[in-house]
Design a protein around this motif. Sequence first.
Motif, PDB file in Angstrom:
ATOM      1  N   GLY A 251       8.209  -2.045   7.778  1.00  0.00           N
ATOM      2  CA  GLY A 251       7.697  -2.819   6.964  1.00  0.00           C
ATOM      3  C   GLY A 251       7.871  -2.216   5.646  1.00  0.00           C
ATOM      4  N   VAL A 252       7.606  -1.459   4.787  1.00  0.00           N
ATOM      5  CA  VAL A 252       7.822  -0.412   4.128  1.00  0.00           C
ATOM      6  C   VAL A 252       9.531  -0.564   3.544  1.00  0.00           C
ATOM      7  CG1 VAL A 252       8.290   1.479   2.506  1.00  0.00           C
ATOM      8  CG2 VAL A 252       5.788   0.358   3.775  1.00  0.00           C
ATOM      9  N   ASP A 253      10.425  -0.577   4.669  1.00  0.00           N
ATOM     10  CA  ASP A 253      11.819  -0.444   4.580  1.00  0.00           C
ATOM     11  C   ASP A 253      12.648  -1.792   4.311  1.00  0.00           C
ATOM     12  OD1 ASP A 253      11.524   2.641   4.807  1.00  0.00           O
ATOM     13  OD2 ASP A 253      12.292   2.568   7.171  1.00  0.00           O
ATOM     14  N   GLU A 254      11.142  -2.777   4.979  1.00  0.00           N
ATOM     15  CA  GLU A 254      12.430  -4.112   5.163  1.00  0.00           C
ATOM     16  C   GLU A 254      11.905  -4.755   3.092  1.00  0.00           C
ATOM     17  OE1 GLU A 254      11.437  -8.439   7.666  1.00  0.00           O
ATOM     18  OE2 GLU A 254      10.898  -6.471   8.034  1.00  0.00           O
ATOM     19  N   SER A 255      10.283  -3.610   3.163  1.00  0.00           N
ATOM     20  CA  SER A 255      10.042  -4.784   2.049  1.00  0.00           C
ATOM     21  C   SER A 255      11.523  -3.909   0.324  1.00  0.00           C
ATOM     22  CB  SER A 255       8.279  -4.314   1.268  1.00  0.00           C
ATOM     23  OG  SER A 255       8.719  -2.607   0.580  1.00  0.00           O
ATOM     24  N   LYS A 256      11.445  -3.077   0.956  1.00  0.00           N
ATOM     25  CA  LYS A 256      12.602  -2.018  -0.049  1.00  0.00           C
ATOM     26  C   LYS A 256      13.779  -2.812  -0.621  1.00  0.00           C
ATOM     27  CE  LYS A 256      10.345   2.369  -0.007  1.00  0.00           C
ATOM     28  NZ  LYS A 256      10.306   3.293   0.046  1.00  0.00           N
ATOM     29  N   ALA A 257      14.290  -3.144   1.266  1.00  0.00           N
ATOM     30  CA  ALA A 257      15.695  -3.908   1.576  1.00  0.00           C
ATOM     31  C   ALA A 257      15.405  -5.049   0.236  1.00  0.00           C
ATOM     32  CB  ALA A 257      16.121  -3.927   3.030  1.00  0.00           C
ATOM     33  N   THR A 258      14.300  -5.725   0.236  1.00  0.00           N
ATOM     34  CA  THR A 258      13.986  -7.219   0.301  1.00  0.00           C
ATOM     35  C   THR A 258      14.222  -7.930  -1.440  1.00  0.00           C
ATOM     36  OG1 THR A 258      13.517  -8.172   2.011  1.00  0.00           O
ATOM     37  CG2 THR A 258      13.359  -9.724   0.429  1.00  0.00           C
ATOM     38  N   SER A 259      15.299  -8.252  -1.965  1.00  0.00           N
ATOM     39  CA  SER A 259      15.236  -8.750  -3.115  1.00  0.00           C
ATOM     40  C   SER A 259      14.601  -9.887  -4.137  1.00  0.00           C
ATOM     41  CB  SER A 259      16.325  -9.582  -3.673  1.00  0.00           C
ATOM     42  OG  SER A 259      15.953 -10.023  -4.739  1.00  0.00           O
ATOM     43  N   GLY A 260      13.379  -9.309  -4.999  1.00  0.00           N
ATOM     44  CA  GLY A 260      11.984  -9.467  -5.145  1.00  0.00           C
ATOM     45  C   GLY A 260      10.893  -9.326  -4.489  1.00  0.00           C
ATOM     46  N   ALA A 261      11.185  -8.764  -3.564  1.00  0.00           N
ATOM     47  CA  ALA A 261       9.619  -8.426  -2.844  1.00  0.00           C
ATOM     48  C   ALA A 261       8.314  -7.556  -3.488  1.00  0.00           C
ATOM     49  CB  ALA A 261      10.098  -8.001  -1.001  1.00  0.00           C
TER      50      ALA A 261
ATOM     51  N   HIS B 113      -1.793   5.676  -1.958  1.00  0.00           N
ATOM     52  CA  HIS B 113      -1.003   4.532  -1.105  1.00  0.00           C
ATOM     53  C   HIS B 113       0.252   4.987  -1.356  1.00  0.00           C
ATOM     54  CE1 HIS B 113      -1.340   4.215  -5.166  1.00  0.00           C
ATOM     55  NE2 HIS B 113      -0.477   4.013  -5.759  1.00  0.00           N
ATOM     56  N   VAL B 114       0.940   3.530  -0.744  1.00  0.00           N
ATOM     57  CA  VAL B 114       2.144   3.598  -0.706  1.00  0.00           C
ATOM     58  C   VAL B 114       2.442   3.052  -1.819  1.00  0.00           C
ATOM     59  CG1 VAL B 114       4.226   2.469   0.783  1.00  0.00           C
ATOM     60  CG2 VAL B 114       2.344   2.372   1.537  1.00  0.00           C
ATOM     61  N   PRO B 115       4.024   4.401  -2.882  1.00  0.00           N
ATOM     62  CA  PRO B 115       4.371   4.042  -4.179  1.00  0.00           C
ATOM     63  C   PRO B 115       4.822   2.698  -4.225  1.00  0.00           C
ATOM     64  CG  PRO B 115       4.881   5.827  -3.067  1.00  0.00           C
ATOM     65  CD  PRO B 115       4.372   5.666  -1.327  1.00  0.00           C
ATOM     66  N   GLY B 116       4.626   2.017  -5.516  1.00  0.00           N
ATOM     67  CA  GLY B 116       5.291   0.511  -5.261  1.00  0.00           C
ATOM     68  C   GLY B 116       4.202  -0.786  -5.574  1.00  0.00           C
ATOM     69  N   SER B 117       3.426  -0.095  -4.370  1.00  0.00           N
ATOM     70  CA  SER B 117       2.427  -1.671  -3.812  1.00  0.00           C
ATOM     71  C   SER B 117       1.180  -1.540  -5.101  1.00  0.00           C
ATOM     72  CB  SER B 117       1.283  -0.760  -2.435  1.00  0.00           C
ATOM     73  OG  SER B 117       0.860   0.447  -3.268  1.00  0.00           O
ATOM     74  N   LYS B 118       0.992  -2.781  -4.875  1.00  0.00           N
ATOM     75  CA  LYS B 118       0.373  -3.023  -5.931  1.00  0.00           C
ATOM     76  C   LYS B 118      -0.950  -3.740  -4.941  1.00  0.00           C
ATOM     77  CE  LYS B 118       3.085  -3.779  -9.586  1.00  0.00           C
ATOM     78  NZ  LYS B 118       2.447  -2.394 -10.782  1.00  0.00           N
ATOM     79  N   ASN B 119      -2.342  -3.850  -6.236  1.00  0.00           N
ATOM     80  CA  ASN B 119      -3.646  -3.444  -5.237  1.00  0.00           C
ATOM     81  C   ASN B 119      -4.665  -4.939  -5.469  1.00  0.00           C
ATOM     82  OD1 ASN B 119      -7.104  -2.150  -5.129  1.00  0.00           O
ATOM     83  ND2 ASN B 119      -6.338  -1.934  -3.717  1.00  0.00           N
ATOM     84  N   ILE B 120      -4.738  -5.363  -4.929  1.00  0.00           N
ATOM     85  CA  ILE B 120      -5.604  -6.737  -4.628  1.00  0.00           C
ATOM     86  C   ILE B 120      -6.549  -7.146  -3.382  1.00  0.00           C
ATOM     87  CG2 ILE B 120      -6.437  -9.374  -4.567  1.00  0.00           C
ATOM     88  CD1 ILE B 120      -3.613  -9.224  -6.233  1.00  0.00           C
ATOM     89  N   ASP B 121      -7.903  -6.118  -3.120  1.00  0.00           N
ATOM     90  CA  ASP B 121      -8.756  -6.296  -2.439  1.00  0.00           C
ATOM     91  C   ASP B 121      -8.839  -7.825  -1.652  1.00  0.00           C
ATOM     92  OD1 ASP B 121     -11.194  -6.214  -1.207  1.00  0.00           O
ATOM     93  OD2 ASP B 121     -12.374  -4.866  -2.554  1.00  0.00           O
ATOM     94  N   VAL B 122      -8.136  -7.657  -0.276  1.00  0.00           N
ATOM     95  CA  VAL B 122      -9.025  -8.389   1.267  1.00  0.00           C
ATOM     96  C   VAL B 122     -10.356  -9.463   0.490  1.00  0.00           C
ATOM     97  CG1 VAL B 122      -9.972  -7.709   2.652  1.00  0.00           C
ATOM     98  CG2 VAL B 122      -8.940  -9.941   2.745  1.00  0.00           C
TER      99      VAL B 122
END
Length: 107
Positions: free
Chosen positions: A13-23, A38-47
């Motif tokens: 999923g992380v690889d797919e997100s990196k390969a998806t434009s605007g993800a 956390h995974v580098p480049g991720s944004k945090n919003i508590d569920v």
Amino acid sequence: MFGFLKREDINVGVDESKATSGAMLLDVRTKDEYRNGHVPGSKNIDVGEIEKVSSLIGDKATPLFVYCLSGARSGRAVSALKGMGYTNVKNIGGINSYNGPVEKGMN
């Protein structure tokens, strides 16, 4: 036959997100959990505050790749996001199975 037991692979999923434009990679754990790694480049919003996503992501067609610790909270978040009208949302599972580098702190 037992496809329902298959868990999402966060590494794919992380690889797919990196390969998806605007993800956007979205971590729905608590702020403390996020701060601790956390995974580098991720944004945090508590569920528990998922409705705040609209202030961060206005375009409801933005590809969202959502993760938590094990995949359970991200599943709830994906359902909520779809209910809010987001159309391109995917639960990629839990960081507890992630093999890549992690960042600490807030970004």
